[in-house]
Design a protein around this motif. Structure first.
Motif, short mmCIF file in Angstrom:
data_model
loop_
_atom_site.label_atom_id
_atom_site.label_comp_id
_atom_site.label_asym_id
_atom_site.label_seq_id
_atom_site.Cartn_x
_atom_site.Cartn_y
_atom_site.Cartn_z
N LEU A 114 0.82 -1.21 0.00
CA LEU A 114 0.00 0.00 0.00
C LEU A 114 0.85 1.27 0.00
N SER A 115 1.98 1.23 0.71
CA SER A 115 2.84 2.42 0.73
C SER A 115 3.43 2.70 -0.64
N ASN A 116 3.45 1.70 -1.49
CA ASN A 116 3.96 1.90 -2.85
C ASN A 116 3.04 2.80 -3.67
N LEU A 117 1.82 3.00 -3.20
CA LEU A 117 0.92 3.94 -3.87
C LEU A 117 1.54 5.34 -3.89
N TRP A 118 2.30 5.67 -2.86
CA TRP A 118 2.91 7.00 -2.75
C TRP A 118 4.41 6.97 -3.05
N VAL A 119 5.05 5.84 -2.76
CA VAL A 119 6.50 5.76 -2.89
C VAL A 119 6.94 5.42 -4.31
N GLY A 120 6.22 4.47 -4.94
CA GLY A 120 6.68 3.86 -6.19
C GLY A 120 7.02 4.83 -7.29
N ASP A 121 6.10 5.74 -7.64
CA ASP A 121 6.35 6.65 -8.76
C ASP A 121 7.28 7.79 -8.38
N ARG A 122 7.44 8.05 -7.10
CA ARG A 122 8.35 9.10 -6.69
C ARG A 122 9.81 8.63 -6.74
N LEU A 123 10.06 7.45 -6.22
CA LEU A 123 11.42 6.94 -6.17
C LEU A 123 11.86 6.30 -7.48
N GLY A 124 10.92 5.77 -8.25
CA GLY A 124 11.28 4.99 -9.43
C GLY A 124 11.34 3.51 -9.07
N ARG A 125 11.40 2.68 -10.09
CA ARG A 125 11.35 1.23 -9.85
C ARG A 125 12.61 0.73 -9.14
N ARG A 126 13.78 1.17 -9.60
CA ARG A 126 15.03 0.65 -9.04
C ARG A 126 15.21 1.02 -7.57
N ARG A 127 14.99 2.28 -7.24
CA ARG A 127 15.22 2.70 -5.86
C ARG A 127 14.19 2.10 -4.91
N THR A 128 12.97 1.87 -5.40
CA THR A 128 11.97 1.22 -4.56
C THR A 128 12.38 -0.22 -4.24
N ILE A 129 12.88 -0.92 -5.25
CA ILE A 129 13.35 -2.30 -5.02
C ILE A 129 14.53 -2.30 -4.05
N ALA A 130 15.46 -1.36 -4.22
CA ALA A 130 16.61 -1.29 -3.32
C ALA A 130 16.17 -0.97 -1.89
N LEU A 131 15.20 -0.07 -1.74
CA LEU A 131 14.69 0.26 -0.41
C LEU A 131 14.05 -0.96 0.24
N GLY A 132 13.21 -1.66 -0.53
CA GLY A 132 12.58 -2.86 0.02
C GLY A 132 13.59 -3.91 0.43
N GLY A 133 14.63 -4.09 -0.39
CA GLY A 133 15.67 -5.06 -0.05
C GLY A 133 16.43 -4.68 1.20
N GLY A 134 16.71 -3.38 1.37
CA GLY A 134 17.40 -2.92 2.57
C GLY A 134 16.58 -3.16 3.82
N ILE A 135 15.29 -2.89 3.74
CA ILE A 135 14.39 -3.13 4.88
C ILE A 135 14.36 -4.62 5.23
N MET A 136 14.33 -5.48 4.20
CA MET A 136 14.31 -6.92 4.45
C MET A 136 15.61 -7.40 5.09
N LEU A 137 16.73 -6.79 4.73
CA LEU A 137 18.01 -7.14 5.36
C LEU A 137 17.95 -6.94 6.86
N VAL A 138 17.47 -5.77 7.27
CA VAL A 138 17.36 -5.48 8.70
C VAL A 138 16.36 -6.42 9.36
N GLY A 139 15.22 -6.64 8.71
CA GLY A 139 14.19 -7.51 9.27
C GLY A 139 14.66 -8.94 9.45
N ALA A 140 15.43 -9.45 8.49
CA ALA A 140 15.93 -10.83 8.59
C ALA A 140 16.88 -10.97 9.77
N ILE A 141 17.72 -9.95 9.97
CA ILE A 141 18.65 -9.98 11.11
C ILE A 141 17.87 -9.96 12.43
#
Length: 562
Positions: A114-141
Motif C-alpha cells: 500500500l505504501s507503494n501507492l505513494w513511494v513507487g512513482d516518486r522513487l522509481g522502480r530501481r530505488r523502490t526495489i533497493a529500499l525494500g531489499g534494505g528493509i528486508m536485510l534489517v528484518g531478517a537480522i
C-alpha cells in the motif's frame, strides 16, 4: 492463441517501413550525444538476462520467505523458544497464535504494498526495489537474533513491509524492461522462481530439523534469506531504470538509451523509434489529466477503474484458491494425513520440488496458449482437487490419506500452470502507464490481504470443521471460472501500450474489452490509427494524412471469448 496474428505483424512491418522511408516524420528532439551519454553498460541479451536474474532473485526471496516457516513452526527448538505456537488440547487458542505467527508477515507485506501507492512513482522502480531489499536485510537480522515472541512478531512485520515494496514493484519493472515477444516467459519465470524459493526453504528446513539440540535449527534457515537480499540490493544498481518511468518524468534521452539497449539496436533503428513513439503516445494519454489516485476511479478511453478492478480481483482470487493452505501448512497437512515428523518434512520438500518443475509448463505455454486459457485450465483443476480432498477427508481411511497426499501434489501442479506466475504477469500488463504503479500496489495489497486472511483462518478452520475446509476453497475456485471467462481480456502478444488501444477501442465502440482483446485488427501503438483511437497527438507527423481511418472502422469482427 495469444501470439500476434499475421494481420498485426503486417501492420507492424508497414509502420516500420513508413518510418524507414520518411513517410512518418517525427519531431525527434533528442540530442544523439545526450542519448549516448546515458547508454547502459549492458545491452541486448545480457541486459535481458541481468534484469531476469535480479527480478528472479526478488521472487526467489519471496518464495523462500513463504515456505521457510512451514516446518520451523513445529520444530522442537522453535517450540521451546516460543511455546505460544504449540497446539494442544489444554491450549486450544494456540492454533490461532500459530496461524497469527505465520500470517502477520503478510500484514507487513500488505502495508509495504500500500505504501507503494505513494513511494513507487516518486522513487522509481530501481530505488523502490533497493529500499525494500534494505528493509528486508534489517528484518531478517532481527528475526534470526530474536529471543522473545514480541520481537519475532515485530521483525516479521518489518520484513514483510520490505517484501511488500519489492513484490509490488518487481513485476512492473521487469515487464517494462522486457520486449513484448519475451515478456510472457520472462515474468512467468518469476512464478517459477517463487516456488524454487519455496522448495529451497523446505529442503533447508529438513536438513536443519536434525539439529534438534540448538536454536540453529530455526535461526539458520531464517538468516539464509540474507543471501538473496544482498544479491538483489547490489545487483539492482547495475541495471537501468524503466524507460516508461523515465519518459513519464521527462527524461526522454535516458529512456531512448534504455530502449536502444533493450533492443540492442541504435536509436536510429525504426523498431527502436516505434517503441519510443508507442511509449510517448501512452505518456501523452496519461499526462492529459492530473496524476492523482482518483484517476484509478476513472473510465473513458483509459478504463482505469476497470483495469485496476481486474488486477485487484485477480490477486484476491489467486489467494482464495487455497494455495497457501498448502504452501504455509504443508508439513502440518502431511502430519494430519498420518505421516511422521520426518516423513512429513521429506514429503513437503518433495512437494515443493514437484511444484517447481511443474511451473515450467506455464513458462513454455504462456506465449502460445494465452493468459486466459491457462488461468481457466488451472482453476478448473484446482476446483476438482479440492472437492476430492473434501470427499477423502470425509472417508478418512488409510488409502484415502495416501490419495490425499497425491492430490496435494496435483493441486500445486494446476496452480503452477494457471495462477502462479500468470497472475503476477497479468497484473503488470493490464494497467496503463500513469496508473501502473498504483494498480500494482493495490493488486499486490489485495494479494497480501487475502493471503493473511487465508493463512490466519486455516489453522482454526481445520480444528473446527476439519475436511469441510476443502469445500470452502472448492467453492472459491468454482466462482473464479466465470469471472475469468467473462471479464478478463487477453493480454498476450501485445506491447503494454497496445493494451491502451484495446481498452480505448472497446470504450468508443461500446464493445466488451474481452472480445476486442481477441480481435486480429486492433491497430498497434505508435500508429496513426492508434493515435486516432486514443485521441492524442504525440508530435509524430504521419504522411499522407488523407482519409485517416475513424474509430468506427474498427468496430466489427468481434470474436467469441475462448
Amino acid at each position: 492463441m495469444s501470439l500476434p496474428p499475421p494481420d498485426q505483424e503486417k501492420h507492424r512491418s508497414s509502420l516500420v517501413e513508413k518510418i524507414s522511408h520518411g513517410q512518418i516524420t517525427p519531431e525527434f528532439d533528442l540530442d544523439p550525444a545526450e542519448v549516448a551519454s546515458h547508454a547502459p553498460s549492458l545491452r541486448g541479451r545480457k541486459l535481458t538476462a541481468a534484469a531476469a536474474f535480479i527480478a528472479g532473485t526478488g521472487f526467489t526471496l519471496f518464495g523462500y520467505d513463504q515456505g521457510v516457516m512451514s516446518s520451523l513452526i513445529t520444530g522442537n527448538q522453535f517450540e521451546a523458544m516460543f511455546p505460544q505456537v504449540i497446539v494442544e488440547a489444554s491450549h486450544p487458542n494456540h492454533a490461532t497464535l500459530q496461524s497469527f505467527t505465520i500470517a502477520i508477515y503478510e500484514a507487513g507485506c500488505l502495508f509495504g504494498a500500500l505504501s507503494n501507492l505513494w513511494v513507487g512513482d516518486r522513487l522509481g522502480r530501481r530505488r523502490t526495489i533497493a529500499l525494500g531489499g534494505g528493509i528486508m536485510l534489517v528484518g531478517a537480522i532481527l528475526q534470526a537474533t530474536t529471543f522473545s515472541f514480541a520481537q519475532l512478531i515485530f521483525a516479521r512485520i518489518f520484513t514483510g513491509y520490505g517484501n511488500g515494496l519489492i513484490t509490488s514493484t518487481v513485476p512492473t519493472y521487469h515487464a517494462e524492461l522486457s520486449p513484448s515477444a519475451k515478456r510472457g516467459r520472462m515474468i512467468t519465470m518469476e512464478g517459477t522462481l517463487i516456488v524454487f524459493g519455496v522448495a529451497i526453504a523446505y529442503w533447508i528446513d529438513l536438513a536443519l530439523f536434525f539439529v534438534n539440540w540448538s536454536s540453529a535449527q530455526w535461526r539458520v534457515p531464517i538468516a539464509l534469506q540474507l543471501v538473496f537480499e544482498i544479491i538483489m540490493v547490489i545487483g539492482i544498481g547495475f541495471l537501468p531504470e524503466s524507460p516508461r518511468w523515465l519518459m513519464k518524468h521527462g527524461r526522454n534521452a535516458e529512456a531512448m538509451a534504455v530502449i536502444s539497449a533493450m533492443e540492442d539496436k541504435p536509436p536510429s533503428d525504426p523498431e527502436v523509434r516505434r517503441t519510443y513513439y508507442g511509449i510517448r503516445e501512452a505518456v501523452a494519454v496519461e499526462t492529459s489529466s492530473r496524476g492523482t489516485l482518483r484517476e484509478l476511479t476513472t473510465g473513458g478511453r483509459s478504463q482505469n477503474f476497470r483495469r485496476a478492478t481486474i488486477a485487484v480481483v485477480l490477486m484476491m482470487m489467486q489467494q482464495l484458491t487455497g494455495i497457501n493452505l498448502v504452501t504455509f501448512y504443508a508439513t502440518i497437512l502431511f502430519q494430519r494425513l498420518g505421516l511422521s515428523d520426518v516423513n512429513a518434512r521429506i514429503t513437503a520438500a518433495a512437494n515443493g520440488t514437484e511444484y517447481f518443475f511443474a511451473s515450467f509448463i506455464a513458462y513454455y505455454a504462456i506465449d502460445y496458449v494465452g493468459r486466459r486459457q491457462l488461468m481457466l485450465i488451472g482453476v478448473v483443476g484446482q476446483c476438482i482437487v479440492m472437492l476430492l480432498l473434501a470427499i477423502l477427508g470425509y472417508v478418512n481411511s488409510v488409502p484415502a490419506q495416501i490419495v490425499s497426499v497425491a492430490l496435494l501434489f496435483a493441486f500445486n501442479t494446476f496452480f503452477s500452470i494457471g495462477w502462479l506466475g500468470v497472475a503476477w504477469l497479468y497484473c503488470a500488463e493490464i494497467a496503463g502507464l500513469r496508473t501502473r504503479a498504483a494498480t500494482n500496489a493495490l493488486s499486490t495489497a489485495s494479494n497480501w490481504t487475502f493471503n493473511f486472511v487465508v493463512v490466519m483462518i486455516v489453522g482454526p478452520a481445520f480444528n473446527n470443521i476439519s475436511w469441510r475446509t476443502y469445500i470452502v476453497f472448492a467453492t472459491f475456485n468454482a466462482l473464479a471460472i466465470p469471472v475469468v471467462y467473462f471479464f478478463f481480456p487477453e493480454t498476450g502478444g501485445r506491447s503494454l501500450e497496445d493494451l491502451d488501444v484495446v481498452f480505448a477501442l472497446a470504450h468508443i465502440t461500446g464493445q466488451d474489452p474481452v472480445k476486442v482483446s481477441l480481435r486480429k485488427d486492433v491497430p498497434l501503438a505508435g500508429s496513426s490509427e492508434a493515435d486516432e483511437i486514443l485521441g492524442v497527438s504525440t508530435g509524430v507527423q504521419y504522411h499522407p494524412a488523407a482519409n485517416p481511418p475513424t474509430p468506427s472502422s474498427f468496430s466489427g469482427g468481434a470474436a467469441t471469448p475462448v
